[in-house]
Write a protein that holds these residues in place. Structure first.
Motif, mmCIF file in Angstrom:
data_model
loop_
_atom_site.group_PDB
_atom_site.id
_atom_site.type_symbol
_atom_site.label_atom_id
_atom_site.label_comp_id
_atom_site.label_asym_id
_atom_site.label_seq_id
_atom_site.Cartn_x
_atom_site.Cartn_y
_atom_site.Cartn_z
ATOM 1 N N ASP A 162 0.827 -1.104 0.105
ATOM 2 C CA ASP A 162 -0.098 0.026 0.133
ATOM 3 C C ASP A 162 0.857 1.042 -0.017
ATOM 4 N N ASP A 163 0.335 2.374 0.312
ATOM 5 C CA ASP A 163 1.070 3.599 0.189
ATOM 6 C C ASP A 163 1.597 4.300 1.332
ATOM 7 N N GLU A 164 1.720 3.337 2.305
ATOM 8 C CA GLU A 164 1.955 3.966 3.810
ATOM 9 C C GLU A 164 3.105 3.014 4.393
ATOM 10 N N HIS A 165 3.034 1.760 4.056
ATOM 11 C CA HIS A 165 3.968 0.848 4.733
ATOM 12 C C HIS A 165 4.738 -0.057 3.904
ATOM 13 N N VAL A 166 6.018 -0.293 4.443
ATOM 14 C CA VAL A 166 7.005 -1.164 4.010
ATOM 15 C C VAL A 166 7.718 -1.830 4.891
ATOM 16 N N ILE A 167 8.090 -3.218 4.683
ATOM 17 C CA ILE A 167 8.732 -4.035 5.508
ATOM 18 C C ILE A 167 10.201 -4.010 5.128
ATOM 19 N N LEU A 168 11.031 -3.537 6.065
ATOM 20 C CA LEU A 168 12.359 -3.404 5.880
ATOM 21 C C LEU A 168 13.112 -4.349 6.894
ATOM 22 N N GLY A 169 14.280 -4.811 6.598
ATOM 23 C CA GLY A 169 15.402 -5.425 7.440
ATOM 24 C C GLY A 169 16.692 -4.963 7.181
ATOM 25 N N GLY A 170 17.658 -5.383 8.092
ATOM 26 C CA GLY A 170 19.047 -5.182 7.627
ATOM 27 C C GLY A 170 19.866 -6.401 7.278
ATOM 28 N N PRO A 171 20.921 -6.270 7.291
ATOM 29 C CA PRO A 171 21.988 -7.642 6.852
ATOM 30 C C PRO A 171 22.193 -8.553 8.091
ATOM 31 N N ASP A 172 21.787 -7.973 9.388
ATOM 32 C CA ASP A 172 21.923 -9.062 10.451
ATOM 33 C C ASP A 172 20.685 -10.224 10.617
ATOM 34 N N ALA A 173 20.426 -10.873 11.491
ATOM 35 C CA ALA A 173 19.630 -11.815 11.731
ATOM 36 C C ALA A 173 18.358 -11.453 12.343
ATOM 37 N N ALA A 174 18.502 -10.034 12.659
ATOM 38 C CA ALA A 174 17.153 -9.306 13.345
ATOM 39 C C ALA A 174 16.075 -9.361 12.360
ATOM 40 N N PRO A 175 15.071 -9.750 12.889
ATOM 41 C CA PRO A 175 13.522 -9.732 12.114
ATOM 42 C C PRO A 175 13.409 -8.723 11.421
ATOM 43 N N ALA A 176 12.772 -8.583 10.219
ATOM 44 C CA ALA A 176 12.440 -7.640 9.552
ATOM 45 C C ALA A 176 11.166 -6.772 10.235
ATOM 46 N N ARG A 177 11.150 -5.488 9.919
ATOM 47 C CA ARG A 177 10.033 -4.616 10.708
ATOM 48 C C ARG A 177 9.239 -3.902 9.664
ATOM 49 N N GLU A 178 8.049 -3.533 9.977
ATOM 50 C CA GLU A 178 6.941 -2.949 9.301
ATOM 51 C C GLU A 178 7.075 -1.404 9.745
ATOM 52 N N TYR A 179 7.499 -0.480 8.725
ATOM 53 C CA TYR A 179 7.665 0.940 8.803
ATOM 54 C C TYR A 179 6.674 1.664 7.963
ATOM 55 N N THR A 180 6.054 2.738 8.638
ATOM 56 C CA THR A 180 5.119 3.435 8.041
ATOM 57 C C THR A 180 5.503 4.876 7.677
ATOM 58 N N CYS A 181 5.061 5.285 6.426
ATOM 59 C CA CYS A 181 5.382 6.627 5.945
ATOM 60 C C CYS A 181 4.128 7.490 6.228
ATOM 61 N N THR A 182 4.189 8.088 7.517
ATOM 62 C CA THR A 182 3.308 9.110 7.858
ATOM 63 C C THR A 182 3.376 10.531 7.332
ATOM 64 N N GLU A 183 2.176 11.431 7.506
ATOM 65 C CA GLU A 183 2.447 12.775 7.133
ATOM 66 C C GLU A 183 3.467 13.577 7.995
ATOM 67 N N ALA A 184 3.418 13.031 9.401
ATOM 68 C CA ALA A 184 4.097 13.485 10.367
ATOM 69 C C ALA A 184 5.650 13.481 10.022
ATOM 70 N N LEU A 185 6.063 12.132 9.473
ATOM 71 C CA LEU A 185 7.251 11.811 9.260
ATOM 72 C C LEU A 185 7.699 12.363 8.014
ATOM 73 N N LYS A 186 7.109 12.774 6.980
ATOM 74 C CA LYS A 186 7.284 13.480 5.900
ATOM 75 C C LYS A 186 7.549 15.125 6.221
ATOM 76 N N ALA A 187 6.651 15.512 7.284
ATOM 77 C CA ALA A 187 6.907 16.933 7.425
ATOM 78 C C ALA A 187 7.911 17.308 8.341
#
Length: 200
Positions: A162-187
């Motif tokens: 969708d146009d708000e969420h993306v699932i990202l992880g790093g190179p380590d064994a830590a589980p991927a997390r869901e990140y949200t692109c909010t209007e507050a984050l953009k501002a």
């Protein structure tokens, strides 16, 4: 007996004399030419990756302008069938974020905090099918760079569900997390932490 002339009478006479000799009072200087123009920090364009044939595709990426995230229009080149490949499109978008802004964008005040060398790959075993892995832990990235990546990926119909969420992880064994692109984050990407949550 001398009659005193009131000050307001003198002011009125001065105004009449100025008008009579063709001089009009003004509050602003005369014209100094046209005001300089520059591209504004405004949302524009579209992210249309519907075609399946190879060629050039219009995309949007988020750059930093006046301490906010603002989309700019870019073009990426894909081979036939790659326009629906999540990882390939993500790599192209990341390349656009890493690229130096154009001369016009620099003049308008656009910058990017995403440094060269950042790479993206697909999900590893145990990740959701739509996860993307970066070669740097998201928590170690600068707030602006992370916000640019989150919102650029979330804004693409190929790299996010969708146009708000993306699932990202790093190179380590830590589980991927869901990140949200909010209007507050953009501002306020430098002040507002990127909203994130663990996946069930």
């Amino acid at each position: 007996m001398t009659r005193r002339v009131r000050p307001w009478v003198l002011i009125g006479l001065a105004a009449v004399l100025l008008t009579g000799c063709g001089i009009r009072p003004t509050e602003v200087p005369t014209d100094f030419g046209a005001a300089p123009t520059r591209v504004g920090c405004a949302l524009s364009g579209s992210d249309d990756m519907g075609a399946q044939a190879g060629g050039e595709f219009p995309v949007q990426v988020y750059l930093v302008c006046t301490s906010q995230l603002v989309t700019v229009d870019r073009t990426i080149t894909l081979e036939r069938g790659q326009s629906s490949d999540r990882v390939v499109v993500a790599r192209e978008l990341l390349g656009q974020l890493e690229a130096a802004p154009s001369g016009e964008e620099k003049t308008a005040g656009y910058t990017t905090d995403v440094r060269s060398g950042l790479e993206v790959s697909g999900p590893r075993e145990g990740d959701p099918a739509d996860a993307l892995r970066l070669n740097a832990p998201p928590a170690d990235m600068s707030p602006y760079a992370l916000a640019q990546v989150i919102c650029t990926f979330a804004n693409s119909e190929v790299t996010a569900e969708d146009d708000e969420h993306v699932i990202l992880g790093g190179p380590d064994a830590a589980p991927a997390r869901e990140y949200t692109c909010t209007e507050a984050l953009k501002a306020r990407p430098g002040l507002i932490p990127a909203p994130t949550k663990t996946l069930d």
